[in-house]
Design an enzyme around this catalytic site. Structure first.
Site, PDB file in Angstrom:
ATOM      1  N   GLU A   1      -2.542  10.725   2.981  1.00 45.13           N
ATOM      2  CA  GLU A   1      -3.741  11.041   3.770  1.00 45.13           C
ATOM      3  C   GLU A   1      -3.658  12.520   4.120  1.00 45.13           C
ATOM      4  O   GLU A   1      -2.595  13.012   4.501  1.00 45.13           O
ATOM      5  CB  GLU A   1      -3.800  10.216   5.061  1.00 45.13           C
ATOM      6  CG  GLU A   1      -3.762   8.733   4.799  1.00 45.13           C
ATOM      7  CD  GLU A   1      -4.128   7.882   6.022  1.00 45.13           C
ATOM      8  OE1 GLU A   1      -4.500   8.431   7.071  1.00 45.13           O
ATOM      9  OE2 GLU A   1      -4.028   6.651   5.896  1.00 45.13           O
TER      10      GLU A   1
ATOM     11  N   ASP B   1       0.335   5.319   0.582  1.00 46.05           N
ATOM     12  CA  ASP B   1      -0.714   6.209   1.090  1.00 46.05           C
ATOM     13  C   ASP B   1      -0.383   7.680   1.091  1.00 46.05           C
ATOM     14  O   ASP B   1       0.676   8.072   1.591  1.00 46.05           O
ATOM     15  CB  ASP B   1      -0.934   5.948   2.599  1.00 46.05           C
ATOM     16  CG  ASP B   1      -1.576   4.649   2.899  1.00 46.05           C
ATOM     17  OD1 ASP B   1      -2.338   4.174   2.079  1.00 46.05           O
ATOM     18  OD2 ASP B   1      -1.305   4.126   4.007  1.00 46.05           O
TER      19      ASP B   1
ATOM     20  N   GLU C   1       0.847  -1.205   0.000  1.00 45.72           N
ATOM     21  CA  GLU C   1       0.000   0.000   0.000  1.00 45.72           C
ATOM     22  C   GLU C   1       0.872   1.240   0.000  1.00 45.72           C
ATOM     23  O   GLU C   1       1.896   1.281   0.673  1.00 45.72           O
ATOM     24  CB  GLU C   1      -0.883  -0.053   1.255  1.00 45.72           C
ATOM     25  CG  GLU C   1      -1.878   1.078   1.373  1.00 45.72           C
ATOM     26  CD  GLU C   1      -2.787   0.927   2.610  1.00 45.72           C
ATOM     27  OE1 GLU C   1      -3.244  -0.201   2.903  1.00 45.72           O
ATOM     28  OE2 GLU C   1      -3.023   1.945   3.265  1.00 45.72           O
TER      29      GLU C   1
END
Ligand SMILES: *[C@@H]1O[C@H](CO)[C@@H](O)[C@H](O)[C@H]1NC(C)=O
Length: 294
Positions: free
Chosen positions: A106, A104, A102
Site C-alpha cells: 500500500e 499487500d 493476502e
C-alpha cells in the site's frame, strides 16, 4: 479488507502452470479488468498503460483475470504526484473466503516533497497484523518503478526495483506447525489494485487531509509481468509440470542467498519506519511467533 465476502470457498482447484515469457510485457487488455470507478480506471496506449484516478465522488480499481497459485509478479507503478496526502494506492494479491490469504503493498501519499510510505502486510488464514512500513530511496512519482511480489513455496518476497525489502518465510517447511505460523500455499490469489481516499488514517496518521482542489489524483501502471502458476479449473495438470517448455521456473525455488540477505538487512535498517515485530506496546503478551522463529 471489506471487499471480500464471508463465503467460505472450499472446492478442489486443479491448476496448470502457464509461464509468460518475459520478453514482452503482458497486455493489460488480456490480463486485467477495471472493476470499479465508473470510467475513472482506464486502459490506454494499446493495452500498455493503465491509469486509476480518484476524485471526491469515487476512486477506481482493477483486478487480474487470472488466479495464481505461486508466482513472480512485477508491476511498474508511477504514484500520484504532487500533493497526494490522504490518498492510498493499494496493490495486492488476495484469495477469497473468510480464511483468506493476502500479500499487500500500500502506498500512502503525502504532501508535495514529503515521503510516501510503502506499507506491507501478509495475511494468512484470514489473519494479518504483520505490518512493516518503509520509506523509498527515490521519489516514486516522477517515473515508473518496479514493485514485485515473489510468492513460492519457500517464501514471500517484496522487492522494489529488484531490491528485496521484506521476506515472509514458510516456517511450516521447517517443521513449525501450521497453526503457529500458517503460510499461504493452497488458496489461489488474484491481483487487485485500487486508488482511494483514506485521509482518516493514511498521512501522518490522519492529520493531513486530502486536498480535493488537486483532484483528480492519478496513479499509472505499466510493464506487468507474471511468471506464475495460473489456475485453470477442471484441468488435471499440476503446478510445476505443465505450461510451456520455454517457461523459466527458477522463481519457484528462489530463496535469498547470503549477500541478498545482507542487502535486505541494510534496507530494513535504513528505510524501515515501522515493524510490527518491534511494537512491544501492541503485543504486550509477547511478540508474534514468526518473529521468534525468524
Ligand atoms: C509524510 O511526511 C511526514 C513528514 O516528513 C512523515 O512524518 C510521514 O511519515 C510521511 N508519510 C506519511 C504517509 O505520513
Amino acid at each position: 479488507m471489506a471487499l471480500f465476502s464471508s463465503r467460505n470457498v472450499k472446492f478442489l482447484i486443479l491448476s496448470v502452470c502457464v509461464f509468460v515469457t518475459s520478453l514482452v510485457s503482458a497486455n493489460f487488455y488480456n490480463e486485467l479488468d477495471v472493476t470499479w470507478g465508473d470510467g475513472r480506471g482506464k486502459i490506454l496506449d494499446n493495452g500498455n498503460l493503465l491509469t486509476l484516478s480518484l476524485d471526491k465522488v469515487s476512486g477506481s480499481g482493477f483486478q487480474s483475470r487470472n488466479e495464481y497459485l505461486f508466482g513472480k509478479i512485477d508491476m511498474q507503478l508511477k504514484l500520484v504526484p504532487g500533493n497526494s496526502a490522504g490518498t492510498v494506492t493499494v496493490y495486492y494479491l488476495s484469495s477469497t473466503g473468510s480464511n483468506w490469504d493476502e500479500i499487500d503493498f500500500e502506498f500512502l501519499g503525502n504532501l508535495s516533497g514529503d515521503p510516501y510510505i510503502v506499507h506491507t502486510n501478509v495475511f494468512t488464514q484470514g489473519k494479518g497484523n504483520r505490518e512493516q512500513q518503509f520509506y523509498l530511496w527515490f521519489g516514486p512519482t516522477a517515473d515508473f518503478h518496479t514493485y514485485s511480489i515473489l510468492w513460492n513455496p519457500q517464501l514471500i518476497l517484496f522487492s522494489v526495483d529488484g531490491a528485496p525489502i521484506r521476506q515472509f518465510k514458510n516456517e511450516e517447511s521447517k517443521g513449525v506447525p501450521e497453526e503457529v505460523v500458517p503460510f499461504p500455499k493452497n488458496q489461489p490469489m488474484r491481483i487487485y489494485s485500487s486508488l482511494w481516499n483514506a485521509d482518516d488514517w493514511a498521512t501522518r496518521g490522519g492529520l493531513v487531509k486530502t486536498d480535493w482542489s488537486q483532484a483528480p489524483f492519478t496513479a499509472s501502471y505499466r510493464n506487468f509481468n507474471a511468471e506464475a502458476c495460473v489456475v485453470v479449473s477442471g484441468t488435471s495438470t499440476s503446478c510445476g509440470t505443465g505450461g510451456s517448455a520455454s517457461g523459466n521456473t527458477a522463481w519457484l525455488s528462489e530463496v535469498l542467498d547470503s549477500s541478498e540477505q545482507e542487502n535486505l538487512k541494510w534496507v530494513q535498517k535504513n528505510y524501515m519506519v515501522y515493524n510490527y515485530c518491534s511494537d512491544s506496546k501492541r503485543f504486550p503478551e509477547g511478540y508474534p511467533p514468526e518473529y521468534n522463529i525468524g
